[in-house]
Design a protein around this motif. Structure first.
Motif, mmCIF file in Angstrom:
data_model
loop_
_atom_site.group_PDB
_atom_site.id
_atom_site.type_symbol
_atom_site.label_atom_id
_atom_site.label_comp_id
_atom_site.label_asym_id
_atom_site.label_seq_id
_atom_site.Cartn_x
_atom_site.Cartn_y
_atom_site.Cartn_z
ATOM 1 N N PRO A 1 -70.280 25.109 27.053
ATOM 2 C CA PRO A 1 -70.901 24.150 27.961
ATOM 3 C C PRO A 1 -70.104 22.874 28.224
ATOM 4 O O PRO A 1 -70.370 22.191 29.214
ATOM 5 C CB PRO A 1 -72.224 23.799 27.267
ATOM 6 C CG PRO A 1 -71.959 24.026 25.811
ATOM 7 C CD PRO A 1 -70.999 25.178 25.754
ATOM 8 N N HIS A 2 -69.135 22.527 27.380
ATOM 9 C CA HIS A 2 -68.524 21.205 27.485
ATOM 10 C C HIS A 2 -66.997 21.248 27.514
ATOM 11 O O HIS A 2 -66.374 22.138 26.936
ATOM 12 C CB HIS A 2 -68.944 20.317 26.306
ATOM 13 C CG HIS A 2 -70.418 20.183 26.129
ATOM 14 N ND1 HIS A 2 -71.068 20.553 24.965
ATOM 15 C CD2 HIS A 2 -71.374 19.749 26.977
ATOM 16 C CE1 HIS A 2 -72.368 20.330 25.101
ATOM 17 N NE2 HIS A 2 -72.579 19.853 26.309
ATOM 18 N N VAL A 3 -66.434 20.237 28.173
ATOM 19 C CA VAL A 3 -65.015 19.903 28.042
ATOM 20 C C VAL A 3 -64.954 18.456 27.576
ATOM 21 O O VAL A 3 -65.412 17.541 28.273
ATOM 22 C CB VAL A 3 -64.250 20.064 29.366
ATOM 23 C CG1 VAL A 3 -62.814 19.554 29.218
ATOM 24 C CG2 VAL A 3 -64.241 21.527 29.805
ATOM 25 N N TYR A 4 -64.427 18.254 26.376
ATOM 26 C CA TYR A 4 -64.338 16.912 25.791
ATOM 27 C C TYR A 4 -63.059 16.235 26.267
ATOM 28 O O TYR A 4 -61.959 16.779 26.098
ATOM 29 C CB TYR A 4 -64.351 16.998 24.266
ATOM 30 C CG TYR A 4 -65.697 17.359 23.676
ATOM 31 C CD1 TYR A 4 -66.566 16.374 23.227
ATOM 32 C CD2 TYR A 4 -66.106 18.691 23.569
ATOM 33 C CE1 TYR A 4 -67.801 16.696 22.679
ATOM 34 C CE2 TYR A 4 -67.336 19.025 23.028
ATOM 35 C CZ TYR A 4 -68.182 18.021 22.587
ATOM 36 O OH TYR A 4 -69.416 18.340 22.054
ATOM 37 N N LEU A 5 -63.214 15.029 26.835
ATOM 38 C CA LEU A 5 -62.079 14.287 27.383
ATOM 39 C C LEU A 5 -61.647 13.121 26.505
ATOM 40 O O LEU A 5 -60.745 12.369 26.890
ATOM 41 C CB LEU A 5 -62.418 13.747 28.776
ATOM 42 C CG LEU A 5 -62.546 14.754 29.917
ATOM 43 C CD1 LEU A 5 -62.765 14.021 31.234
ATOM 44 C CD2 LEU A 5 -61.328 15.649 30.007
ATOM 45 N N GLY A 6 -62.264 12.940 25.363
ATOM 46 C CA GLY A 6 -61.913 11.789 24.542
ATOM 47 C C GLY A 6 -62.674 10.561 24.971
ATOM 48 O O GLY A 6 -63.854 10.639 25.332
ATOM 49 N N TYR A 7 -61.989 9.409 25.005
ATOM 50 C CA TYR A 7 -62.663 8.143 25.263
ATOM 51 C C TYR A 7 -62.395 7.631 26.674
ATOM 52 O O TYR A 7 -61.248 7.636 27.135
ATOM 53 C CB TYR A 7 -62.215 7.078 24.251
ATOM 54 C CG TYR A 7 -62.474 7.478 22.827
ATOM 55 C CD1 TYR A 7 -63.766 7.685 22.366
ATOM 56 C CD2 TYR A 7 -61.421 7.677 21.943
ATOM 57 C CE1 TYR A 7 -64.005 8.079 21.064
ATOM 58 C CE2 TYR A 7 -61.649 8.062 20.634
ATOM 59 C CZ TYR A 7 -62.936 8.266 20.207
ATOM 60 O OH TYR A 7 -63.176 8.658 18.920
ATOM 61 N N TRP A 8 -63.453 7.209 27.321
ATOM 62 C CA TRP A 8 -63.332 6.352 28.495
ATOM 63 C C TRP A 8 -63.407 4.919 27.992
ATOM 64 O O TRP A 8 -64.316 4.573 27.232
ATOM 65 C CB TRP A 8 -64.467 6.628 29.486
ATOM 66 C CG TRP A 8 -64.569 5.583 30.556
ATOM 67 C CD1 TRP A 8 -63.594 5.185 31.419
ATOM 68 C CD2 TRP A 8 -65.734 4.799 30.884
ATOM 69 N NE1 TRP A 8 -64.069 4.203 32.257
ATOM 70 C CE2 TRP A 8 -65.374 3.941 31.954
ATOM 71 C CE3 TRP A 8 -67.026 4.744 30.377
ATOM 72 C CZ2 TRP A 8 -66.277 3.040 32.516
ATOM 73 C CZ3 TRP A 8 -67.922 3.849 30.933
ATOM 74 C CH2 TRP A 8 -67.555 3.012 31.993
#
Length: 249
Positions: free
Chosen positions: A213-220
């Motif tokens: 379900p997810h794609v983790y992009l780290g921190y905004w």
């Protein structure tokens, strides 16, 4: 006296250092080691809790006066590319990404070096040697993959492989609930291709195909212009005091 191995990770706090994203701010990080048989499970739990992985370390911001860093994950199943993103997919339709075990190569390092020299000459990673790069890729106790992007070959639909020079690379963790983009880089001379955007779009498609379900992009980092690109991939969830909450801009 008998000593029993601890089942809980030990966490440590770094000393304050200048923030690389916001002028005048100082950052601190809390971190722990990801080692042993439980590392993949622990990486999943910590990533869901806002941590990021670097080699065998999981870390997250623990700044005393700032809360600008916000963990972001894309809702892959609901994502619809914008008109501009569809153009990026079209412009890179001649590329194919091949996922394999996290093994470094001299070809990868040459591209990595060119990327750093062009985009991050003064960054924390600017002096990384080939051995440093190998450690970045190999020093992992979790399910880490390398995706290499090359032009499609005439037998692509038979072998699933590209051919020709290496144009982009993503170092990615495969977790129980998604793909976490640890680090990515690309040929800096191919700016017109928007390869950074393309790799995120490719990860969204891969997550869907894997049923994740997810794609983790780290921190905004709120207030850092170079992090604004992460806000283009909607809908997404942000991790706050109440847990993961939907965000659509």
């Amino acid at each position: 006296m008998t000593q029993h191995p601890t089942q809980s990770p030990q966490f440590f706090l770094t000393a304050p250092s200048p923030c690389p994203y916001l002028d005048g701010q100082f950052e601190r990080k809390v971190f722990t080691h990801l080692v042993g048989d439980k590392a993949p499970e622990m990486n999943d739990l910590l990533t869901q809790g806002g941590f990021r992985r670097s080699q065998n370390i999981a870390y997250r911001p623990a700044c005393e006066t700032c809360r600008a860093c916000i963990s972001v994950r894309i809702l892959a199943g609901e994502f619809n590319p914008s008109r501009n993103m569809r153009r990026v997919l079209h412009d890179n339709a001649d590329l194919i990404g091949v996922m394999h075990d996290a093994e470094p190569s001299t070809e990868q390092y040459s591209l990595f070096r060119a990327y750093l020299d062009a985009r991050h000459r003064k960054g924390d990673m600017s002096d990384m040697t080939v051995l440093d790069y190998a450690m970045m890729v190999e020093d992992t106790h979790v399910n880490t993959k390398i995706i290499e992007y090359r032009r499609r070959g005439p037998d692509t639909f038979i072998t699933g492989r590209g051919q020709g020079e290496l144009l982009a690379v993503a170092l990615t963790d495969k977790m129980a609930d998604g793909l976490s983009m640890v680090y990515s880089y690309f040929d800096p001379e191919l700016a017109d291709r928007s390869l950074g955007t393309f790799m995120i779009l490719d990860h969204i498609n891969r997550a869907r195909a894997m049923g994740l379900p997810h794609v983790y992009l780290g921190y905004w980092v709120n207030g850092s212009p170079k992090m604004n690109y992460k806000m283009r991939f909607m809908p997404q969830e942000h991790l706050g005091p109440k847990g993961w909450e939907r965000f659509e801009g």
